[in-house]
Design a protein around this motif. Structure first.
Motif, PDB file in Angstrom:
ATOM      1  N   LYS A  27       0.838  -1.185   0.000  1.00  0.00           N
ATOM      2  CA  LYS A  27       0.000   0.000   0.000  1.00  0.00           C
ATOM      3  C   LYS A  27       0.882   1.247   0.000  1.00  0.00           C
ATOM      4  CE  LYS A  27      -4.536   0.836   0.321  1.00  0.00           C
ATOM      5  NZ  LYS A  27      -5.548   0.163  -0.490  1.00  0.00           N
ATOM      6  N   GLN A  28       0.425   2.301  -0.694  1.00  0.00           N
ATOM      7  CA  GLN A  28       1.165   3.556  -0.723  1.00  0.00           C
ATOM      8  C   GLN A  28       0.196   4.739  -0.715  1.00  0.00           C
ATOM      9  OE1 GLN A  28       3.527   3.769  -4.314  1.00  0.00           O
ATOM     10  NE2 GLN A  28       1.785   3.456  -5.671  1.00  0.00           N
ATOM     11  N   ARG A  29       0.660   5.835  -0.155  1.00  0.00           N
ATOM     12  CA  ARG A  29      -0.144   7.052  -0.097  1.00  0.00           C
ATOM     13  C   ARG A  29       0.332   7.979  -1.206  1.00  0.00           C
ATOM     14  NH1 ARG A  29      -3.651   9.417   3.235  1.00  0.00           N
ATOM     15  NH2 ARG A  29      -3.703  11.696   3.466  1.00  0.00           N
ATOM     16  N   VAL A  30      -0.594   8.357  -2.076  1.00  0.00           N
ATOM     17  CA  VAL A  30      -0.293   9.178  -3.233  1.00  0.00           C
ATOM     18  C   VAL A  30      -0.787  10.593  -2.961  1.00  0.00           C
ATOM     19  CG1 VAL A  30      -0.669   9.524  -5.695  1.00  0.00           C
ATOM     20  CG2 VAL A  30      -0.445   7.197  -4.770  1.00  0.00           C
ATOM     21  N   THR A  31       0.090  11.577  -3.194  1.00  0.00           N
ATOM     22  CA  THR A  31      -0.243  12.991  -3.023  1.00  0.00           C
ATOM     23  C   THR A  31      -0.194  13.667  -4.385  1.00  0.00           C
ATOM     24  OG1 THR A  31       0.657  13.023  -0.789  1.00  0.00           O
ATOM     25  CG2 THR A  31       0.381  15.140  -1.897  1.00  0.00           C
ATOM     26  N   VAL A  32      -1.294  14.345  -4.734  1.00  0.00           N
ATOM     27  CA  VAL A  32      -1.387  15.050  -6.011  1.00  0.00           C
ATOM     28  C   VAL A  32      -1.510  16.542  -5.712  1.00  0.00           C
ATOM     29  CG1 VAL A  32      -2.582  15.227  -8.220  1.00  0.00           C
ATOM     30  CG2 VAL A  32      -2.598  13.050  -6.951  1.00  0.00           C
ATOM     31  N   VAL A  72      -4.692  10.173  -1.614  1.00  0.00           N
ATOM     32  CA  VAL A  72      -5.448   8.939  -1.770  1.00  0.00           C
ATOM     33  C   VAL A  72      -4.513   7.761  -1.534  1.00  0.00           C
ATOM     34  CG1 VAL A  72      -5.030   8.844  -4.272  1.00  0.00           C
ATOM     35  CG2 VAL A  72      -7.016   7.645  -3.294  1.00  0.00           C
ATOM     36  N   ASN A  73      -5.053   6.669  -0.934  1.00  0.00           N
ATOM     37  CA  ASN A  73      -4.283   5.443  -0.706  1.00  0.00           C
ATOM     38  C   ASN A  73      -4.592   4.452  -1.816  1.00  0.00           C
ATOM     39  OD1 ASN A  73      -3.333   6.582   1.654  1.00  0.00           O
ATOM     40  ND2 ASN A  73      -4.893   5.603   2.945  1.00  0.00           N
ATOM     41  N   LEU A  74      -3.505   3.952  -2.473  1.00  0.00           N
ATOM     42  CA  LEU A  74      -3.656   3.051  -3.601  1.00  0.00           C
ATOM     43  C   LEU A  74      -2.734   1.858  -3.454  1.00  0.00           C
ATOM     44  CD1 LEU A  74      -3.651   5.705  -6.490  1.00  0.00           C
ATOM     45  CD2 LEU A  74      -5.662   4.618  -5.447  1.00  0.00           C
ATOM     46  N   SER A  75      -3.041   0.818  -4.237  1.00  0.00           N
ATOM     47  CA  SER A  75      -2.152  -0.345  -4.314  1.00  0.00           C
ATOM     48  C   SER A  75      -0.990  -0.028  -5.260  1.00  0.00           C
ATOM     49  CB  SER A  75      -2.925  -1.561  -4.812  1.00  0.00           C
ATOM     50  OG  SER A  75      -3.322  -1.350  -6.169  1.00  0.00           O
ATOM     51  N   TYR A 176      -8.207  -7.966  -1.837  1.00  0.00           N
ATOM     52  CA  TYR A 176      -9.138  -7.105  -1.114  1.00  0.00           C
ATOM     53  C   TYR A 176      -9.316  -7.730   0.272  1.00  0.00           C
ATOM     54  CZ  TYR A 176     -10.153  -4.956  -5.635  1.00  0.00           C
ATOM     55  OH  TYR A 176     -10.050  -4.294  -6.845  1.00  0.00           O
ATOM     56  N   PRO A 177      -8.328  -7.562   1.137  1.00  0.00           N
ATOM     57  CA  PRO A 177      -8.325  -8.326   2.386  1.00  0.00           C
ATOM     58  C   PRO A 177      -9.484  -8.009   3.311  1.00  0.00           C
ATOM     59  CG  PRO A 177      -6.639  -6.625   2.433  1.00  0.00           C
ATOM     60  CD  PRO A 177      -7.199  -6.628   1.054  1.00  0.00           C
ATOM     61  N   GLU A 178     -10.078  -6.844   3.242  1.00  0.00           N
ATOM     62  CA  GLU A 178     -11.130  -6.475   4.175  1.00  0.00           C
ATOM     63  C   GLU A 178     -12.464  -7.135   3.834  1.00  0.00           C
ATOM     64  OE1 GLU A 178     -11.349  -2.271   4.232  1.00  0.00           O
ATOM     65  OE2 GLU A 178      -9.350  -1.963   5.069  1.00  0.00           O
ATOM     66  N   MET A 179     -12.675  -7.419   2.558  1.00  0.00           N
ATOM     67  CA  MET A 179     -13.985  -7.957   2.161  1.00  0.00           C
ATOM     68  C   MET A 179     -13.888  -9.257   1.380  1.00  0.00           C
ATOM     69  SD  MET A 179     -14.776  -5.100  -0.770  1.00  0.00           S
ATOM     70  CE  MET A 179     -14.551  -3.789   0.408  1.00  0.00           C
ATOM     71  N   CYS A 180     -12.682  -9.532   0.812  1.00  0.00           N
ATOM     72  CA  CYS A 180     -12.466 -10.744   0.023  1.00  0.00           C
ATOM     73  C   CYS A 180     -13.454 -10.863  -1.137  1.00  0.00           C
ATOM     74  CB  CYS A 180     -12.561 -11.992   0.895  1.00  0.00           C
ATOM     75  SG  CYS A 180     -11.149 -12.178   2.024  1.00  0.00           S
ATOM     76  N   THR A 186      -9.564   1.604  -4.263  1.00  0.00           N
ATOM     77  CA  THR A 186      -8.911   2.274  -3.136  1.00  0.00           C
ATOM     78  C   THR A 186      -8.765   1.338  -1.942  1.00  0.00           C
ATOM     79  OG1 THR A 186     -11.054   3.130  -2.398  1.00  0.00           O
ATOM     80  CG2 THR A 186      -9.741   4.534  -3.854  1.00  0.00           C
ATOM     81  N   ARG A 187      -9.482   0.213  -1.952  1.00  0.00           N
ATOM     82  CA  ARG A 187      -9.374  -0.787  -0.897  1.00  0.00           C
ATOM     83  C   ARG A 187      -8.398  -1.903  -1.264  1.00  0.00           C
ATOM     84  NH1 ARG A 187     -13.667  -0.658   2.806  1.00  0.00           N
ATOM     85  NH2 ARG A 187     -15.255   0.915   2.330  1.00  0.00           N
ATOM     86  N   GLU A 188      -7.820  -1.762  -2.414  1.00  0.00           N
ATOM     87  CA  GLU A 188      -6.975  -2.838  -2.935  1.00  0.00           C
ATOM     88  C   GLU A 188      -5.572  -2.755  -2.327  1.00  0.00           C
ATOM     89  OE1 GLU A 188      -7.116  -4.075  -7.324  1.00  0.00           O
ATOM     90  OE2 GLU A 188      -5.259  -2.897  -7.183  1.00  0.00           O
ATOM     91  N   SER A 189      -4.935  -3.931  -2.113  1.00  0.00           N
ATOM     92  CA  SER A 189      -3.542  -4.042  -1.668  1.00  0.00           C
ATOM     93  C   SER A 189      -2.821  -5.020  -2.588  1.00  0.00           C
ATOM     94  CB  SER A 189      -3.456  -4.549  -0.221  1.00  0.00           C
ATOM     95  OG  SER A 189      -4.038  -3.633   0.674  1.00  0.00           O
TER      96      SER A 189
END
Length: 487
Positions: A27-32, A72-75, A176-180, A186-189
């Motif tokens: 996971k990484q945090r992207v700043t635009v 935004v947090n992205l894979s 998608y570990p939280e929901m499988c 944005t929930r992707e890892s």
């Protein structure tokens, strides 16, 4: 108003910068951030994020913002971001940029890929994926990616071709570990990432921009740039360097077993020789094409040795100049003496010295001025000295008959003593005094204002005690007066 509406049209695209920072495994945090030149006419901004390739359900997500910054947090999949400004007149041209991958990103697991004989790629991973839903992406670049959604729990997977040879493929698995199940990206890892060539070959080009630094008598540092990925045609495992001694036409080689090393120090070189360098890349399939040759020459002397040689050379030149000047001066002196002999100076002749000695001995100094100056006039002491010593004129008399010697003294003084304007006597060149007074010593002394008698004048210091009583002392005025009476 039509004129006002024309002024509100946005004609410029925003200027965008994107940064990424790892925040968790996969996971990484992207700043635009962006800037807009016509911001006084802007009512808001539109930010659009597109996943490449698309995920299981959505491909794009849009956000409407009034600020010029977005997080935004992205894979670690490929993402492209667009930013456009808007107002009542419409939208401005959009600016786009690809999201970079953070260099310090960690992953949840590892993926292992092998190429099968049927040109398929077989995948395994570790640890096992617990979810029964995950996505596999593969391709050669961001514009050529494929996606496959796996909706069951598995521990391996086979990717079917065809796959291009000599192309490097990137393979990723996303969860998608939280929901499988499929959801917003944005929930992707990202579970893991790996690279593979379906078929490898040797590099199609050699390293570029070869430079030689720190050249010395026996060594040199070689630097080069990596072979571009499109020219590698396989996984690069190292480099091979050839260096040829051009004076002996002898070639040696060095193997650099590291892809991260782009420099090497050559040692054992001969000083003052020219060397030619060529470098090639190595893959599992072998050695690739050589680079363009580069020639350099080792030094004859190191920097310290060269400085010492220069200093010694300068000292040698200075010494030679000084020696040459000395030799020239000596030769010039000898030549001058040979061709221009020195003319004798009569002033320094030995004959002159002999004549002076003879003159001094033949003309005795009979009159000498006394050092005492008691008055304006002078007086003389006349002492008769015999060859056997000091003789008296009259042993029984206290005074000497002055009149008997006036005539002789007058002739003697006129002949041998002349009074100079400064008070000194000048001996004449005439012969000695008469025989009767050859032993007489005449001393010129300044006379006192009140002349004293012979009895009042004491004995001179240079005469014996027995001569004191037999001495006649005449004042110069008395002598002149007596002399005038005789004439």
């Amino acid at each position: 108003m039509e004129g006002g509406w024309v002024q509100d049209v946005l004609t410029e695209a925003p200027s965008i910068t994107v940064t990424a920072k790892a925040i968790a495994p996969g996971k990484q945090r992207v700043t635009v951030e962006w800037e807009y030149m016509q911001k006084e006419h802007v009512s808001g901004y539109i930010v659009n994020i597109s996943r490449i390739p698309d995920s299981c359900r959505t491909r794009n997500e849009s956000y409407k913002l009034s600020d010029t910054q977005f997080h935004v947090n992205l894979s670690l999949a490929f993402y492209k971001i667009w930013v456009a400004a808007e107002n009542s007149a419409g939208f401005s041209p959009a600016a786009s940029v690809m999201v970079p991958v953070s260099p310090k990103t960690e992953f949840i697991g590892k993926i292992f890929a092998t190429v099968q004989k049927n040109n398929n790629i077989f995948l395994t991973w570790s640890p096992d994926i617990e979810c029964d839903f995950f996505i596999i992406n593969w391709g050669t670049n961001s514009s050529n990616m494929e996606t496959r959604a796996v909706m069951e729990k598995q521990d391996n997977y086979s990717l079917t071709g065809p796959f291009e040879k000599w192309k490097k493929y990137i393979i990723t698995i996303h969860l998608y570990p939280e929901m499988c199940f499929c959801g917003s990206f944005t929930r992707e890892s990202t579970f893991g990432m790996t690279y593979i060539y379906a078929e490898e070959s040797v590099p199609n080009a050699g390293p570029s921009n070869i430079t030689i630094r720190n050249i010395s008598k026996h060594s040199a540092d070689i630097y080069w740039e990596e072979i571009p990925e499109k020219d590698c045609f396989g996984f690069l495992v190292g480099y091979k360097m050839y260096y040829t001694d051009m004076s002996q036409n002898k070639t040696l080689d060095v193997i650099v077993n590291s892809t991260s090393e782009t420099s090497w120090k050559l040692t054992g070189l001969a000083r003052g020789n020219k060397y030619e360098i060529k470098i090639s890349g190595l893959t599992k399939k072998g050695e690739g094409i050589l680079s363009a040759p580069y020639v350099f020459q080792t030094l004859l002397y190191d920097e310290g040795e060269f400085r010492m040689i220069v200093v010694l050379s300068c000292l040698g030149i200075i010494i030679i100049i000084l020696l040459s000047a000395s030799v020239c001066a000596f030769v010039l002196h000898r030549t001058k003496r040979w061709y221009f002999p020195k003319v004798p100076n009569p002033k320094h002749s030995n004959i002159t010295k002999i004549n002076e000695e003879i003159s001094t001995k033949s003309v005795p100094r009979l009159l000498a001025p006394q050092d005492e100056h008691d008055g304006d006039s002078a007086h003389f002491e006349v002492v008769e000295v015999s060859s056997m010593g000091v003789s008296t004129l009259d042993e029984s008399a206290d005074e000497v008959d002055v009149s008997s010697i006036h005539e002789t003294q007058t002739r003697f003084l006129k002949t041998n003593c002349q009074r100079s304007p400064c008070g000194k006597e000048t001996p004449t060149t005439q012969g000695p005094a008469p025989h009767d007074y050859t032993g007489t010593k005449a001393v010129c002394k300044p006379a006192q204002r009140n002349p004293r008698t012979m009895h009042e004048i004491g004995r001179p210091q240079h005469m014996p005690a027995d001569v004191t009583k037999k001495k006649t002392v005449l004042s110069f005025s008395d002598y002149i007066r007596e002399n005038q009476s005789m004439n």
